[in-house]
Design an enzyme around this catalytic site. Structure first.
Site, PDB file in Angstrom:
ATOM      1  N   LYS A 318       1.007  -1.383   0.041  1.00  0.00           N
ATOM      2  CA  LYS A 318      -0.039   0.215  -0.075  1.00  0.00           C
ATOM      3  C   LYS A 318       0.912   1.437   0.030  1.00  0.00           C
ATOM      4  O   LYS A 318       0.570   2.307  -0.629  1.00  0.00           O
ATOM      5  CB  LYS A 318      -0.893  -0.144   1.062  1.00  0.00           C
ATOM      6  CG  LYS A 318      -2.059  -1.114   0.943  1.00  0.00           C
ATOM      7  CD  LYS A 318      -3.328  -0.550   1.432  1.00  0.00           C
ATOM      8  CE  LYS A 318      -4.356  -1.521   0.962  1.00  0.00           C
ATOM      9  NZ  LYS A 318      -4.341  -2.880   1.524  1.00  0.00           N
ATOM     10  N   GLU A 340      -9.889   6.540   3.540  1.00  0.00           N
ATOM     11  CA  GLU A 340     -10.729   5.547   4.126  1.00  0.00           C
ATOM     12  C   GLU A 340      -9.570   4.259   4.163  1.00  0.00           C
ATOM     13  O   GLU A 340      -8.686   4.051   3.685  1.00  0.00           O
ATOM     14  CB  GLU A 340     -11.925   5.167   3.260  1.00  0.00           C
ATOM     15  CG  GLU A 340     -11.899   4.110   2.134  1.00  0.00           C
ATOM     16  CD  GLU A 340     -10.912   4.960   0.823  1.00  0.00           C
ATOM     17  OE1 GLU A 340     -11.337   6.138   0.476  1.00  0.00           O
ATOM     18  OE2 GLU A 340      -9.984   4.387   0.541  1.00  0.00           O
ATOM     19  N   SER A 606       1.180  -9.769  -1.364  1.00  0.00           N
ATOM     20  CA  SER A 606       1.027  -8.152  -1.313  1.00  0.00           C
ATOM     21  C   SER A 606       1.133  -7.900   0.206  1.00  0.00           C
ATOM     22  O   SER A 606       1.720  -6.793   0.544  1.00  0.00           O
ATOM     23  CB  SER A 606      -0.506  -7.926  -1.605  1.00  0.00           C
ATOM     24  OG  SER A 606      -1.166  -8.757  -0.789  1.00  0.00           O
TER      25      SER A 606
END
Ligand SMILES: *Cc1c(COP(=O)(O)O)cnc(C)c1O
Length: 630
Positions: A318, A340, A606
């Site tokens: 991320k 969010e 990930s």
């Protein structure tokens, strides 16, 4: 080596009629126990059993406990046993001698670890049999910790025994474990000790011999592998084919237009690219390794690389995107960031970068997610962000997104809205994909170094909104060669009503400013998503993936909670890497594909599993007590 045809052994028969009935079902093996303390003992009655009524295709197995070689040879000769199953302390030499006369199955008792002496018996037995420790030979109804089978390094095919019922048998045979040759059915199939229920046995035999649904055919046979001469950018209005665009309230138009022009101005500007690249290297920790997973490769019989996004600062891919957008926000002179978050990972990434750049940060998070991901809430607070729990709707990601957009509408001038996935109105999906595309950029040169070619045969990634998949696919989309496969979260099953498998069950609609595939009912109401992983719990999918699916350039397969949890355990045990549950969905794809020895497969890992330890520990049974599963 994957043992293809699975052996089904029914063990502990003693009654003539029952024996005939089970024989009619044609298991591969039927076992007779020579052990006086066992309620299934046939030592004195074997002569009365009509063994010749058993169909010739069924191997008759004598199960003995610490008997002499003479005894074994005697029953082989007198009763025509095709195999002897040895429980007890026979030496490898004993097995080697006996094997000249019949098949030899050496049984080992275990609970939480494989016995250390298994390797000594390599090459002198036809099969091993792993049974639950601490019980008399044959039929205690107890199971051992099947995860230890991932640690098996031998080359002798083995059977699994100990408390198997219908479901456990099928689940075990689904595990991607080489040399697992079959199952041994005993006490769970009994009416009384030694008397099997033919119906129950029949049900399991039929199911095992039926082709398993996900093993049928090639799930990627519709992929269209065509070279196209462009990277995957949307058109001027943000459309990938019919998906994408910007469906936004009038009030946001100026914000989005401003972002569009600033993004266009800076994305290819040298100074911006350098600043971004520098932070990716020194702050995020790039390039992340491309790790050749040796033991995983052995399991699946191909060459598997893990792209280690789990090693990025804050534990997932991320941060790549957040750093990029936060730098843009600075260029736009924005005074604060709103975001969010679902699993909390994007919130943590945003709070992290905001702290580093000195920008105030406000994170909206579904109330339910704040409870599921407590530690991430604490991390955000520690990083100085304000966490705002959202109590509307399903109290998960989609509601948090609604609230973040609402806040942005009310504070249009000073606020930058930082989206965490390749979703939202144009230019977000393209921008996020572009910032994440560093993943496939690195894979290309790393693979060239390791394999002598830039393009793998497969890239596998999980898909929530689609940012890590977009990044991992990006530079391979135009090559017309690499099979791109996304794992979407099936939750409890695609048709269970508790799913997040948007591609499987979704239809076209508009969600959070973009036209894409989403889960909705007949009235166009969004259906709540369910997945055991908070990060995949989103009822839509980014427009780029909707387009990749629509054009068949990428394939998307649904992975259930159970499949993902099993894949997580597999990776932990084979490679010493605990993956995020999201990433475990991508790993579970390995089990669904028909992979060849020469195939080079890159799995985008990930994120890491630290945040999921509570879920994992609640999910996995604890075997220390070796509980009776009755
Ligand atoms: C958030 C998250 C995902 C899902 O988001 P995408 O945008 O689909 O990548 C996947 N894996 C991890 C570890 C995550 O934190």
């Amino acid at each position: 080596m994957r043992v293809q045809k699975k052996i089904i052994k029914v063990c502990g028969l003693k009654d003539p009629d029952n024996m005939r009935a089970v024989g009619m079902l044609r298991p591969d093996m039927m076992g007779f126990i020579f052990h006086r303390p066992s309620p299934r003992d046939v030592t004195d009655t074997i002569g009365d059993l009509p063994l010749l009524d058993i169909p010739a295709s069924v191997t008759r197995v004598a199960v003995v406990v610490d008997q002499s070689l003479e005894f074994c040879l005697g029953i082989v000769e007198r009763f025509g046993f095709g195999a002897i199953q040895l429980h007890g302390y026979q030496t490898p030499e004993f097995c080697r001698t006996l094997r000249k006369h019949c098949l030899v199955i050496k049984a080992f008792a275990l609970r939480n670890a494989l016995p250390v002496d298994v390797a000594d018996y390599e090459g002198c037995c036809d099969y091993f049999l792993f049974d639950t420790a601490g019980t008399a030979a044959g039929g205690s109804g107890m199971t051992f910790n099947h995860a230890v089978l991932y640690n098996y390094r031998g080359h002798t095919p083995f059977l699994v025994a100990g408390g198997l019922d219908h479901d456990t048998s099928l689940n075990i045979l689904d595990l991607p474990i080489p040399y697992m040759a079959g199952v041994d059915l005993n006490s769970r199939y009994e009416i009384t000790p030694g008397i099997k229920d033919p119906d129950r046995v029949n049900r399991t035999i039929t199911s095992i011999r039926q082709p398993r649904p996900h093993k049928q055919g090639n799930p990627l046979k519709n992929l269209r592998l065509q070279r196209v001469n462009q990277l995957p950018h949307p058109d001027e209005n943000g459309y990938y084919g019919e998906f994408g665009g910007a469906f936004i309230p009038e009030l946001l138009q100026a914000n989005v237009d401003e972002l569009k022009s600033v993004y266009k101005q800076y994305i290819n500007e040298e100074g911006f690219k350098n600043a971004f690249g520098q932070l990716l290297n020194d702050y995020v920790g790039r390039p992340t390794p491309l790790y050749y997973a040796l033991r995983l490769s052995e399991l699946f019989g191909c060459r598997i690389y893990l792209k280690r996004e789990d090693l990025c600062h804050t534990g997932a891919h991320k941060l790549n995107n957040v750093v990029g957008q936060a730098l843009l926000a600075q260029k736009m002179n924005k005074k604060q960031i709103v975001a969010e978050t679902g699993a909390g990972q994007h919130g943590v990434a945003t709070a992290t970068v905001c702290a580093m750049l000195g920008l105030p940060c406000r994170v909206f998070m579904g109330e339910k997610d704040t409870r599921r991901q407590k530690v991430n809430v604490l991390r955000m607070k520690m990083l100085g962000a304000e966490v705002i729990p959202v109590t509307s709707g399903s109290q998960t990601l989609k509601d948090a997104t609604n609230e973040a957009i609402r806040y942005w509408i009310n504070h249009p001038d000073d606020t930058y809205y930082l989206i965490g996935s390749s979703i939202g109105p144009h230019p977000y999906p393209d921008m996020v994909a572009r910032f994440q595309s560093v993943i496939s950029h690195e894979i290309k040169w790393q693979l060239a170094e390791k394999e002598g070619r830039q393009d793998p045969d497969y890239v596998l990634a999980c898909v929530g909104g689609g940012s890590n998949a977009a990044g991992a696919f990006f530079h391979f989309i135009d090559n017309g060669f690499t099979r791109l496969v996304g794992a979407e979260a099936a939750g409890k099953g695609v048709n269970s009503g508790h799913t997040a498998a948007t591609i499987s069950v979704g239809s076209q609609g508009v969600l959070h400013g973009t036209k894409t595939l989403l889960m909705q009912n007949a009235d166009g109401q969004i259906v709540e998503a369910h997945s055991i992983s908070a990060g995949l719990d989103y009822p839509g999918i980014g427009p780029m993936h909707a387009w990749l699916h629509h054009t068949s350039r990428a394939g998307f397969l649904a992975i259930t909670d159970t499949e993902a949890m099993e894949a997580a355990r597999m990776l932990s045990l084979t490679e010493g890497i605990i993956p995020a549950i999201e990433s475990a969905h991508a790993l579970a794809l390995l089990n669904k594909l028909s992979l060849k020895e020469t195939d080079v497969v890159v799995v985008n890992l990930s994120g890491r599993g630290d945040k999921d330890m509570e879920t994992y520990s609640e999910y996995y049974p604890h075997y220390e007590e070796n509980k009776q599963k009755q």
